[in-house]
Scaffold this motif. Structure first.
Motif, PDB file in Angstrom:
ATOM      1  N   ASP A 179       0.830  -1.113   0.056  1.00 19.55           N
ATOM      2  CA  ASP A 179      -0.218  -0.196  -0.006  1.00 19.55           C
ATOM      3  C   ASP A 179       0.642   1.204   0.412  1.00 19.55           C
ATOM      4  O   ASP A 179       0.408   1.894  -0.566  1.00 19.55           O
ATOM      5  N   MET A 180       2.367   1.359   0.215  1.00 22.48           N
ATOM      6  CA  MET A 180       3.053   2.259   0.625  1.00 22.48           C
ATOM      7  C   MET A 180       3.318   2.735  -0.674  1.00 22.48           C
ATOM      8  O   MET A 180       3.403   3.711  -1.237  1.00 22.48           O
ATOM      9  N   GLU A 181       3.115   1.531  -1.836  1.00 21.89           N
ATOM     10  CA  GLU A 181       3.646   2.073  -2.955  1.00 21.89           C
ATOM     11  C   GLU A 181       2.984   1.933  -3.896  1.00 21.89           C
ATOM     12  O   GLU A 181       2.862   2.785  -5.160  1.00 21.89           O
ATOM     13  N   SER A 182       2.064   1.443  -4.047  1.00 20.16           N
ATOM     14  CA  SER A 182       0.520   1.222  -4.553  1.00 20.16           C
ATOM     15  C   SER A 182       0.434   3.538  -5.395  1.00 20.16           C
ATOM     16  O   SER A 182       0.026   3.962  -4.498  1.00 20.16           O
ATOM     17  N   ALA A 183      -1.202   2.891  -6.569  1.00 17.49           N
ATOM     18  CA  ALA A 183      -1.039   4.217  -7.103  1.00 17.49           C
ATOM     19  C   ALA A 183      -2.436   4.840  -7.255  1.00 17.49           C
ATOM     20  O   ALA A 183      -2.568   5.814  -7.244  1.00 17.49           O
ATOM     21  N   THR A 184      -3.019   3.698  -7.260  1.00 21.68           N
ATOM     22  CA  THR A 184      -4.453   3.617  -7.076  1.00 21.68           C
ATOM     23  C   THR A 184      -4.690   3.473  -5.654  1.00 21.68           C
ATOM     24  O   THR A 184      -4.864   2.496  -5.261  1.00 21.68           O
ATOM     25  N   LEU A 185      -6.282   3.161  -5.876  1.00 20.12           N
ATOM     26  CA  LEU A 185      -7.073   3.112  -4.407  1.00 20.12           C
ATOM     27  C   LEU A 185      -7.512   1.821  -4.739  1.00 20.12           C
ATOM     28  O   LEU A 185      -8.030   1.023  -3.286  1.00 20.12           O
ATOM     29  N   GLY A 186      -8.608   1.389  -5.404  1.00 20.19           N
ATOM     30  CA  GLY A 186      -9.064   0.096  -5.933  1.00 20.19           C
ATOM     31  C   GLY A 186     -10.640   0.846  -4.981  1.00 20.19           C
ATOM     32  O   GLY A 186     -10.840   1.660  -4.246  1.00 20.19           O
ATOM     33  N   ASP A 187     -11.224   0.041  -4.421  1.00 22.65           N
ATOM     34  CA  ASP A 187     -12.584   0.025  -3.054  1.00 22.65           C
ATOM     35  C   ASP A 187     -12.259   0.760  -2.053  1.00 22.65           C
ATOM     36  O   ASP A 187     -11.158   0.498  -0.859  1.00 22.65           O
ATOM     37  N   ALA A 188     -12.900   1.792  -1.842  1.00 21.83           N
ATOM     38  CA  ALA A 188     -12.667   2.923  -0.740  1.00 21.83           C
ATOM     39  C   ALA A 188     -12.993   2.433   1.087  1.00 21.83           C
ATOM     40  O   ALA A 188     -12.123   2.891   1.821  1.00 21.83           O
TER      41      ALA A 188
ATOM     42  N   ARG B 122       1.806   7.108   5.311  1.00 17.16           N
ATOM     43  CA  ARG B 122       0.745   8.606   5.665  1.00 17.16           C
ATOM     44  C   ARG B 122       0.540   8.959   3.948  1.00 17.16           C
ATOM     45  O   ARG B 122      -0.756   9.765   3.412  1.00 17.16           O
ATOM     46  N   GLU B 123       1.486   9.103   3.445  1.00 19.00           N
ATOM     47  CA  GLU B 123       1.798   9.659   1.821  1.00 19.00           C
ATOM     48  C   GLU B 123       1.170   9.218   1.254  1.00 19.00           C
ATOM     49  O   GLU B 123       0.607   9.265   0.479  1.00 19.00           O
ATOM     50  N   SER B 124       1.478   8.198   0.890  1.00 19.36           N
ATOM     51  CA  SER B 124       0.409   7.256  -0.014  1.00 19.36           C
ATOM     52  C   SER B 124      -0.614   7.011   0.300  1.00 19.36           C
ATOM     53  O   SER B 124      -1.675   7.171  -0.762  1.00 19.36           O
ATOM     54  N   SER B 125      -1.747   7.592   1.745  1.00 20.40           N
ATOM     55  CA  SER B 125      -2.393   6.886   1.584  1.00 20.40           C
ATOM     56  C   SER B 125      -3.299   8.481   0.934  1.00 20.40           C
ATOM     57  O   SER B 125      -4.670   8.240   0.560  1.00 20.40           O
ATOM     58  N   ALA B 126      -3.133   9.165   1.479  1.00 22.79           N
ATOM     59  CA  ALA B 126      -2.806  11.264   1.264  1.00 22.79           C
ATOM     60  C   ALA B 126      -3.119  11.194  -0.410  1.00 22.79           C
ATOM     61  O   ALA B 126      -4.400  12.102  -0.861  1.00 22.79           O
TER      62      ALA B 126
ATOM     63  N   LEU C 175     -14.240   7.300   5.382  1.00 25.34           N
ATOM     64  CA  LEU C 175     -13.632   6.288   6.193  1.00 25.34           C
ATOM     65  C   LEU C 175     -11.754   6.474   5.309  1.00 25.34           C
ATOM     66  O   LEU C 175     -11.281   6.630   6.917  1.00 25.34           O
ATOM     67  N   LEU C 176     -11.976   6.696   4.561  1.00 25.18           N
ATOM     68  CA  LEU C 176     -10.344   6.577   4.038  1.00 25.18           C
ATOM     69  C   LEU C 176     -10.089   7.717   5.010  1.00 25.18           C
ATOM     70  O   LEU C 176      -8.088   7.901   5.602  1.00 25.18           O
ATOM     71  N   ASP C 177     -10.036   9.247   4.397  1.00 24.49           N
ATOM     72  CA  ASP C 177      -9.742  10.332   5.021  1.00 24.49           C
ATOM     73  C   ASP C 177      -9.644  10.339   6.591  1.00 24.49           C
ATOM     74  O   ASP C 177      -8.390  10.998   7.042  1.00 24.49           O
ATOM     75  N   ALA C 178     -10.601   9.511   7.420  1.00 22.25           N
ATOM     76  CA  ALA C 178     -10.674   9.573   8.633  1.00 22.25           C
ATOM     77  C   ALA C 178      -9.339   8.861   9.166  1.00 22.25           C
ATOM     78  O   ALA C 178      -8.135   9.024  10.247  1.00 22.25           O
ATOM     79  N   GLU C 179      -8.572   7.666   9.045  1.00 23.58           N
ATOM     80  CA  GLU C 179      -7.504   6.457   9.022  1.00 23.58           C
ATOM     81  C   GLU C 179      -6.587   7.640   8.392  1.00 23.58           C
ATOM     82  O   GLU C 179      -5.322   7.256   9.199  1.00 23.58           O
ATOM     83  N   THR C 180      -6.259   8.347   7.593  1.00 20.90           N
ATOM     84  CA  THR C 180      -5.353   8.657   7.272  1.00 20.90           C
ATOM     85  C   THR C 180      -5.084  10.014   8.753  1.00 20.90           C
ATOM     86  O   THR C 180      -3.592   9.791   8.091  1.00 20.90           O
ATOM     87  N   ARG C 181      -6.069  10.630   8.597  1.00 19.28           N
ATOM     88  CA  ARG C 181      -5.119  11.310   9.335  1.00 19.28           C
ATOM     89  C   ARG C 181      -4.953  11.342  11.004  1.00 19.28           C
ATOM     90  O   ARG C 181      -4.260  11.877  11.733  1.00 19.28           O
ATOM     91  N   ARG C 182      -5.419   9.850  10.891  1.00 18.61           N
ATOM     92  CA  ARG C 182      -4.488   9.136  12.000  1.00 18.61           C
ATOM     93  C   ARG C 182      -3.366   8.914  12.389  1.00 18.61           C
ATOM     94  O   ARG C 182      -2.170   9.226  13.653  1.00 18.61           O
ATOM     95  N   LEU C 183      -2.396   9.056  10.718  1.00 16.78           N
ATOM     96  CA  LEU C 183      -0.583   9.160  10.897  1.00 16.78           C
ATOM     97  C   LEU C 183      -0.333  10.262  10.649  1.00 16.78           C
ATOM     98  O   LEU C 183       0.543  10.950  10.483  1.00 16.78           O
ATOM     99  N   GLY C 184      -1.339  11.599  10.789  1.00 19.49           N
ATOM    100  CA  GLY C 184      -0.791  12.929  10.635  1.00 19.49           C
ATOM    101  C   GLY C 184      -1.796  13.780   9.594  1.00 19.49           C
ATOM    102  O   GLY C 184      -3.100  13.934   9.185  1.00 19.49           O
TER     103      GLY C 184
END
Length: 391
Positions: A252-261, A296-300, A335-344
């Motif tokens: 997931d750190m290296e992935s470029a696309t999201l798939g199912d949110a 965090r960078e990848s997820s954002a 939901l993904l936004d909230a999880e991403t913000r847990r990292l910073g």
């Protein structure tokens, strides 16, 4: 053995652009037996993990979804390892399908229901299939197509038994996901699964342990199962489990696309917890901290791209009868936004969400109430109220 034609095709694909690679993937997915072309795709797996293209929902995919984290290329597999070589998927899936023809029809009906999200279809179909498939594999002979895989004949029984226990574990995991179940009951059930895996040997034990750690990162039972294990096969299995868990996060750190949110949000939630656990080990602390930054960078980055593609750019031409589906997508993205913000901090998330809200408010052909509801999903109740009040 790979022939000269296959080697030439691999070289050509290695130099191909993303569009050409995705075209080849669509062609392979349309084949009656995609397993025949798996050797062609093998060198492309890292690129495909990066691109994450949508894939058709096939019987084999349903069957092996619980084992995704432990599936590797044939070149990355060794006899006795707690891993499943990708070349084993087709003959085993064919064997299960032929043994359960009535179940196959049920699975196809679920997969064809496009009113359900892909993740829901996979899980619903899986619950119908996994227990029966496990029963089939525990008593199944070596399939006729096994020789074509190039895998040792003696490994079939070990793999089939390990896969069976993982399929049974998948059903247990789904039951234990219920928040009403007490933590001590979760620990008890997971400890039982670990003991059942241990009875089958290091490979089955390692597979179940890797899957349990990813599904229940805070659970003590899968971690405790490795304590006191002596002997090379157990130590090797434990090392492979650790490598598998890191590979899950790093993909997931290296992935470029999201798939199912929704699935991405669920995975990120578990990955964060697993990194917290790994960080308690002094030898892993620095790696875990660095992984959190990259994750965090990848997820954002993936979040912003998905919001732009699925909401901002789609909104101007979206039919009004598609708005209900858009609401579900927005909820999953938040939901993904909230999880991403847990990292910073995630300023890119804010910019993406405001851009999507602007695209929504520009749609004057939908009612004010609909615009307000969509903006509320993106930015919160106050923003939705502001739309209603014309601010």
């Amino acid at each position: 053995m790979i022939g000269p034609e296959m080697r030439a095709a691999r070289r050509a694909l290695a130099e191909a652009g993303d569009a050409q690679v995705l075209g080849v993937l669509r062609y392979v997915d349309a084949l009656p037996n995609p397993g025949e072309a798996d050797a062609l795709l093998a060198p492309l797996r890292p690129r495909l993990r990066h691109l994450r293209p949508p894939r058709p929902l096939r019987f084999a995919r349903v069957l092996f979804t619980p084992l995704d984290p432990v599936i590797v290329s044939p070149a990355g597999w060794q006899a006795g390892a707690p891993l499943v070589p990708r070349s084993a998927i087709h003959p085993i899936a064919t064997q299960v399908r032929q043994a359960l023809p009535e179940r196959y029809d049920e699975i196809q009906a679920v997969l064809g229901d496009d009113t359900l999200a892909e993740a829901v279809r996979l899980r619903t179909a899986g619950r119908k299939l996994w227990p029966d498939a496990a029963r089939v594999l525990r008593s199944s002979p070596v399939p006729a197509e096994w020789r074509a895989t190039g895998l040792p004949l003696g490994e079939y029984r070990l793999l089939a038994d390990a896969i069976a226990i993982c399929l049974d574990a998948a059903a247990v995991f789904d039951e234990l996901d219920d928040p009403a179940i007490a933590d001590d009951e979760v620990e008890k059930r997971l400890a039982t699964l670990m003991r059942e895996g241990e009875k089958q040997g290091a490979a089955a034990w390692g597979m179940v342990r890797a899957l349990a750690m990813q599904r229940f990162p805070l659970a003590e039972a899968p971690r405790a199962a490795a304590r006191g294990k002596v002997g090379r096969e157990w130590q090797d299995a434990a090392a492979t489990v650790a490598a598998t868990n890191w590979a899950w996060i790093e993909a997931d750190m290296e992935s470029a696309t999201l798939g199912d949110a929704a699935q991405a949000a669920e995975n990120l939630h578990r990955q964060i917890m697993l990194l917290d656990v790994l960080g308690h080990d002094a030898t892993q602390r620095q790696r875990a901290a660095a992984a959190k930054v990259k994750l965090r960078e990848s997820s954002a980055r993936r979040f912003a791209a998905a919001v732009k593609e699925r909401v901002t750019l789609a909104m101007p031409d979206m039919a009004e009868d598609a708005l209900d589906g858009l609401e579900t997508e927005m909820r999953d993205l938040r939901l993904l936004d909230a999880e991403t913000r847990r990292l910073g901090p995630a300023p890119g998330n804010d910019a993406a969400l405001h851009g999507a809200a602007a695209a929504v408010t520009a749609r004057e052909d939908i009612t004010l109430m609909e615009r307000a509801r969509l903006v509320e999903l993106l930015l919160g109740a106050e923003a939705g109220l502001a739309v209603l009040l014309g601010r």
